[in-house]
Scaffold this active site. Structure first.
Site, mmCIF file in Angstrom:
data_model
loop_
_atom_site.group_PDB
_atom_site.id
_atom_site.type_symbol
_atom_site.label_atom_id
_atom_site.label_comp_id
_atom_site.label_asym_id
_atom_site.label_seq_id
_atom_site.Cartn_x
_atom_site.Cartn_y
_atom_site.Cartn_z
ATOM 1 N N SER A 292 0.855 -1.303 -0.140
ATOM 2 C CA SER A 292 -0.009 -0.076 0.195
ATOM 3 C C SER A 292 0.756 1.391 0.004
ATOM 4 O O SER A 292 0.181 2.316 -0.148
ATOM 5 C CB SER A 292 -0.984 0.175 1.363
ATOM 6 N N THR B 25 -2.063 2.085 4.024
ATOM 7 C CA THR B 25 -1.401 3.423 3.802
ATOM 8 C C THR B 25 -0.923 3.917 5.287
ATOM 9 O O THR B 25 -2.033 3.816 6.164
ATOM 10 C CB THR B 25 -2.484 4.523 3.460
ATOM 11 N N THR C 282 1.175 6.832 0.758
ATOM 12 C CA THR C 282 0.703 5.699 -0.096
ATOM 13 C C THR C 282 0.722 5.505 -1.203
ATOM 14 O O THR C 282 1.222 6.651 -2.299
ATOM 15 C CB THR C 282 -0.769 5.875 0.336
ATOM 16 N N ARG D 148 -5.177 9.054 -11.060
ATOM 17 C CA ARG D 148 -6.197 9.400 -9.622
ATOM 18 C C ARG D 148 -5.348 9.779 -8.450
ATOM 19 O O ARG D 148 -4.256 9.088 -8.260
ATOM 20 C CB ARG D 148 -6.854 7.968 -9.539
ATOM 21 N N VAL D 149 -5.740 10.868 -7.651
ATOM 22 C CA VAL D 149 -5.139 11.180 -6.337
ATOM 23 C C VAL D 149 -6.446 10.942 -5.407
ATOM 24 O O VAL D 149 -7.427 11.517 -5.523
ATOM 25 C CB VAL D 149 -4.710 12.755 -6.523
ATOM 26 N N GLY D 150 -5.757 10.369 -4.416
ATOM 27 C CA GLY D 150 -6.754 10.236 -3.345
ATOM 28 C C GLY D 150 -6.654 11.215 -2.095
ATOM 29 O O GLY D 150 -6.145 12.522 -2.344
ATOM 30 N N ASP D 151 -6.912 10.903 -0.980
ATOM 31 C CA ASP D 151 -6.818 11.912 0.319
ATOM 32 C C ASP D 151 -5.588 12.105 0.800
ATOM 33 O O ASP D 151 -5.213 12.958 1.334
ATOM 34 C CB ASP D 151 -7.658 11.421 1.207
ATOM 35 N N THR E 129 -7.389 6.972 6.636
ATOM 36 C CA THR E 129 -6.976 5.815 5.622
ATOM 37 C C THR E 129 -8.046 5.224 5.191
ATOM 38 O O THR E 129 -9.256 5.369 5.612
ATOM 39 C CB THR E 129 -6.096 4.730 6.432
ATOM 40 N N GLY E 130 -8.160 4.627 3.975
ATOM 41 C CA GLY E 130 -9.596 3.825 3.498
ATOM 42 C C GLY E 130 -9.565 4.608 2.208
ATOM 43 O O GLY E 130 -8.729 5.142 1.574
ATOM 44 N N GLY F 185 -10.190 7.342 -0.210
ATOM 45 C CA GLY F 185 -9.734 8.770 -0.179
ATOM 46 C C GLY F 185 -10.856 9.589 -0.620
ATOM 47 O O GLY F 185 -11.107 10.661 -0.247
HETATM 48 C C1 SD4 Z 1 -6.120 6.599 -0.812
HETATM 49 N N1 SD4 Z 1 -6.503 6.592 1.402
HETATM 50 O O1 SD4 Z 1 -5.493 6.730 -2.013
HETATM 51 C C2 SD4 Z 1 -5.783 6.058 0.327
HETATM 52 C C3 SD4 Z 1 -5.692 4.635 0.383
HETATM 53 C C4 SD4 Z 1 -5.652 3.770 1.925
HETATM 54 O O2 SD4 Z 1 -5.001 2.006 3.041
HETATM 55 O O3 SD4 Z 1 -5.513 4.439 2.771
HETATM 56 N N2 SD4 Z 1 -5.118 2.584 1.796
HETATM 57 O O4 SD4 Z 1 -7.369 6.879 -0.890
#
Ligand code: SD4
Length: 341
Positions: A78, A201, A219, A229-232, A252-253, A255
């Site tokens: 991750s 993450t 992450t 793609r970009v997350g949180d 985490t999770g 995003g």
């Molecule tokens: C995301 N929050 O890119 C991250 C993924 C993540 O454990 O937390 N994975 O959305």
């Protein structure tokens, strides 16, 4: 994570889980130094951060050093090297860092660099900007002397090729399609996220002996995500927020769900209103539920927070979120509370 490695780690973590009462706070009313990270395997990252914290070092240096451990770990799928790639088979990394002076730095969709957190720190310290993305971030990293490497390990490549057989992920699904699915009562079907959601993450928060807070988050993002793609995680206020007067939070999770409600900033603002770290995290999770209802069925989001007293807490949408702490009293893993049974 490879099964054998996981088992080895479980042996390490099990006694920590078992000794619930062995973890006590100092008598000063403030627990410091302290470091806290999302996910149990990051006891190793905390141990690295602890080297800096226990010798009187700065929280900022501690969190950078700490999160470099999973970044360099090929078995952590991750984060960093060995992270699962996007749907085109390319590993793209997101990271951000924030210190006690509200200095911030972040990199998004960075390729071929082992330690995005260190590049984020240099964005903070050496540029007039706060965020660099894609090729610009890579060029900056190279100009700072970082080595270009292949981040796709044989294990991650294998996982990607396996995933390609079904490609169970529909990145083209729109809000309209989600709403249609809900209307047709197809709630049992997973939300359109990759089936193999990678979960480790690292968001790390620390308070040093001087009582100063810093945080880092890094992450490889959602496994098999759309290219670009970009997350949180690299977004200050979403994946990480630090307010040296109040506390710090990370997430985490999935995003997308965190970005839409400025998750980590929300948690810190709730602590400013007087809520404990755990309740602040719970209220942030409840806000996601309120905003999204059954659109988030099966989705995991976890928040983790630390306040100026060294109190900490975490909360998630789904079962399974945990976090690791290290203080003078030792190292411990906590199972986070969660909303859904
Ligand atoms: C995301 N929050 O890119 C991250 C993924 C993540 O454990 O937390 N994975 O959305």
């Amino acid at each position: 994570m490879q099964r054998r490695k996981f088992l080895q780690l479980s042996t390490l973590i099990a006694p920590l889980l078992a000794t619930k009462n062995a973890f006590s706070f100092s008598g000063t009313g403030v627990t410091k130094p302290i470091v806290i990270s999302t996910w149990a395997p990051n006891v190793k990252a905390n141990a690295e951060a602890w080297k800096t914290l226990s010798s009187g070092g700065r929280a900022l240096d501690a969190v950078e050093a700490g999160v470099k451990i999973p970044e360099a770990d090929p078995d952590d799928t991750s984060v960093g090297y060995g992270g699962l790639p996007d749907r085109d088979g390319i590993v793209t990394l997101d990271a951000c860092i924030m210190d006690e002076f509200a200095n911030i730095g972040s990199v998004m969709a960075l390729e071929n660099i082992m330690h995005p957190i260190s590049v984020a720190r240099l964005v903070m310290e050496k540029t007039p900007h706060v965020q660099l993305a894609g090729d610009g971030a890579l060029q900056f990293a190279l100009s700072m002397g970082f080595e270009k490497i292949n981040l796709l390990t044989p294990g991650s490549e294998k996982a990607w090729k396996e995933w390609l057989k079904t490609s169970k992920y529909d990145p083209n699904r729109t809000n309209e399609e989600i709403n249609k699915r809900i209307k047709n009562d197809e709630k049992h079907l997973p939300y359109p996220w990759p089936v193999a959601m990678n979960h480790d993450t690292i968001g790390m928060l620390a308070m040093d002996v001087n009582g100063n807070l810093s945080g880092a988050c890094t992450t490889s993002g959602m496994a098999f995500k759309m290219r670009g793609r970009v997350g949180d995680s690299p977004i200050i206020g979403a994946g990480l927020f630090v307010d040296n007067e109040i506390g710090a939070a990370t997430s985490t999770g999935v995003g997308e769900e965190v970005v839409r409600m400025c998750g980590s900033h929300t948690v810190v603002e709730l602590m400013r209103q007087g809520y404990s770290p755990e309740i602040a995290c719970r209220k942030a999770v409840e806000r996601i539920v309120k905003l999204r209802g059954n659109k988030i069925k099966g989705i995991q989001v976890g928040f983790l927070a630390l306040n100026k007293k060294g109190e900490f807490g975490g909360y998630s949408l789904e079962k399974g979120f945990n976090y690791a702490i290290q203080t003078n009293a030792g190292s411990k893993v906590y199972d986070g509370k969660y909303i859904k049974p």
